[in-house]
Design an enzyme around this catalytic site. Structure first.
Site, mmCIF file in Angstrom:
data_model
loop_
_atom_site.group_PDB
_atom_site.id
_atom_site.type_symbol
_atom_site.label_atom_id
_atom_site.label_comp_id
_atom_site.label_asym_id
_atom_site.label_seq_id
_atom_site.Cartn_x
_atom_site.Cartn_y
_atom_site.Cartn_z
ATOM 1 N N ALA A 243 94.891 46.185 89.967
ATOM 2 C CA ALA A 243 94.730 44.908 90.670
ATOM 3 C C ALA A 243 96.038 44.123 90.735
ATOM 4 C CB ALA A 243 93.671 44.075 89.967
ATOM 5 N N PRO A 244 96.330 43.462 91.844
ATOM 6 C CA PRO A 244 95.482 43.265 93.021
ATOM 7 C C PRO A 244 95.546 44.381 94.065
ATOM 8 C CG PRO A 244 97.469 41.947 93.228
ATOM 9 C CD PRO A 244 97.542 42.628 91.886
ATOM 10 N N GLY A 245 96.222 45.483 93.785
ATOM 11 C CA GLY A 245 96.072 46.644 94.654
ATOM 12 C C GLY A 245 97.261 46.956 95.562
ATOM 13 N N LYS B 183 100.070 48.497 94.953
ATOM 14 C CA LYS B 183 100.596 49.864 94.828
ATOM 15 C C LYS B 183 99.524 50.893 95.192
ATOM 16 C CE LYS B 183 103.944 48.231 91.482
ATOM 17 N NZ LYS B 183 103.312 46.939 91.141
ATOM 18 N N ASP C 243 90.857 48.576 86.703
ATOM 19 C CA ASP C 243 91.441 47.345 86.173
ATOM 20 C C ASP C 243 90.431 46.724 85.223
ATOM 21 O OD1 ASP C 243 94.106 45.628 87.113
ATOM 22 O OD2 ASP C 243 92.587 44.426 86.073
ATOM 23 N N CYS D 129 107.020 45.132 85.445
ATOM 24 C CA CYS D 129 107.938 44.204 86.117
ATOM 25 C C CYS D 129 108.618 43.361 85.044
ATOM 26 C CB CYS D 129 107.213 43.338 87.152
ATOM 27 S SG CYS D 129 105.794 42.440 86.498
#
Ligand SMILES: C[S@@+](CC[C@H](N)C(=O)[O-])C[C@H]1O[C@@H](n2cnc3c(N)ncnc32)[C@H](O)[C@@H]1O
Length: 434
Positions: free
Chosen positions: A254-256, A258, A274, A372
């Site tokens: 989530a949120p999708g 990738k 998720d 990230c």
């Protein structure tokens, strides 16, 4: 600054200060801004983003000008106003306008706010020089964060901190199933939106951010919003190619963003997990807009007996929960919300997810681990420790496995640099199962 809506600046300052107060109290800026009336939200967001970027300096200056801490709401208004008058930040309003409007926002404490802000303007240079020895004031990040960056990146830590102060570009991912990057650039030009492509990718960087409703074909799924560094994930996982119908696990989906990119690039059988059911709903929305399909399960990816049918995966993407220290430009509250102890806890979760998912990968399969984050504890150190624990894991070499990407101009080693646009900070490690 894009705060020029029709509401009076005093009102926007009140909402921005309330958001800054909430962040100082430990709430996320997104949650704080949700409470703001819709008409004031874009303006309050722009002002609070600015204030949070310069909060370290503003706090130190306020402490000098007003040694006894004012009540929280008044303090937040002072800090927001001081940050907006900060010279390095390119103040977004004329100084007298800002002061007048802050005075109006302060209502019966207007005289006090007027005196503090006017003194700041009179003595600005000397005050800023006097706090320069304090790293939190100078670099606008918590001390532990600065020290961790110094340890991890002795040659680049100052550049990373400076990059965190910038506004991030709005980057799009062109849906290859719907058309080429060149064709989409032409549609943007027709809509009077200046943009350039990043060579060898599906990424297009807009000169100015716009609401998605202004993007040609957004509702039809022709394009999505996704930073260039995040757009590395799907091509890295697919590599030289996965056969049609290959079983792919997107473990923290989530949120999708990738998940969708994977499905735009190849015909895959994707299972998207998720642990946050509400966030998983956003994966559904994204896939529906793009006309793509995946099986979604709300579950703890680290507990395979709860969700796994025992069929091995050909490839796994683990975009693990992390500090988000690489996307501070887009989330200026993150630096003030995180604690040093969070990094240890997050690294433990990441290791648990890696260890739990590895047995679900077939021999010869590939796992792409990413975060990230710019901290090595969530990147290279995490993978080094994993390789010690798992003798059947072999790391790919760069460029298949680029490692840490810092949020600096031209950090995109592959595709070739040259666009001048910087992408978010990310870590990517591709592991083969032998
Ligand atoms: C970095 S975000 C994923 C972003 C996503 N891959 C994308 O590109 O849109 C990390 C996600 O991990 C989820 N998460 C955290 N712990 C988890 C767990 N134990 N199992 C599954 N998902 C988890 C969070 O809810 C969050 O949505």
């Amino acid at each position: 600054m894009n705060a020029a809506v029709s509401l009076p600046l005093a009102q926007l300052l009140t909402h921005a200060a309330a958001a800054v107060q909430a962040v100082r109290g430990g709430q996320s800026l997104t949650d704080a801004l949700e409470r703001c009336p819709a008409a004031a939200r874009p303006g309050a967001q722009a002002l609070s983003f600015h204030a949070l970027r310069w909060l370290g300096g503003a706090q130190a200056v306020r402490a000098r000008l007003v040694p006894k801490t004012p009540p929280a709401a008044l303090d937040a208004l002072l800090l927001t106003s001081i940050a907006l008058l900060w010279p390095d930040a390119g103040p977004p309003y004329a100084e007298h306008t800002l002061v007048d409007q802050a005075v109006a926002a302060a209502k019966q404490r207007g005289g006090f706010v007027n005196a503090v802000l006017r003194r700041f303007l009179r003595e600005r240079e000397a005050l800023i020089a006097a706090i320069a020895h304090d790293p939190v004031a100078r670099f606008n990040h918590p001390r532990w964060w600065i020290e961790r960056l110094q340890r991890d990146w002795p040659g680049q830590w100052q550049a990373v901190l400076a990059a965190d102060q910038q506004r991030a570009p709005m980057t799009l991912r062109v849906n290859r199933r719907h058309g080429s990057v060149e064709a989409y650039l032409a549609r943007l030009a027709q809509a009077d939106l200046a943009a350039h492509a990043l060579p060898g990718t599906q990424a297009v960087v807009l000169a100015q951010p716009v609401p998605v409703t202004q993007l040609p074909g957004f509702a039809e799924g022709d394009v999505s919003v996704q930073d260039a560094a995040a757009q590395r994930a799907a091509p890295l996982l697919i590599g030289a190619g996965l056969s049609p119908g290959a079983r792919v696990l997107d473990a923290c989906a989530a949120p999708g963003g990738k998940t969708a990119h994977l499905l735009e690039l190849a015909d895959l059988d994707v299972v998207a997990l998720d642990s946050d059911a509400q966030r998983l709903d956003r994966v559904h929305d994204t896939l529906q807009r793009l006309g793509l399909k995946a099986q979604t399960i709300a579950t703890d990816a680290g507990d395979p007996p709860a969700w796994w049918d025992g069929r091995l995966f050909d490839a796994i993407l683990l975009d693990a929960p992390c500090s988000a220290s690489g996307i501070v430009r887009r989330h200026p509250d993150v630096r003030w919300l995180r604690r040093a102890s969070d990094i240890t806890a997050l690294a433990r979760t990441q290791a648990r997810l890696l260890d739990a998912l590895w047995p679900t990968l077939r021999p010869g399969g590939r796992l792409l681990y990413c975060t990230c984050s710019v901290f090595k504890a969530e990147g290279q150190d995490q993978i080094d420790a994993f390789l010690q624990r798992h003798g059947d894991a072999a790391p790919a070499a760069n460029p298949e496995s680029p490692g840490h990407l810092l949020p600096l101009p031209d950090n995109q080693a592959d595709p070739p640099p040259g666009s001048g646009a910087s992408a978010d900070g990310f870590f990517y490690s591709l592991l083969h199962k032998t």
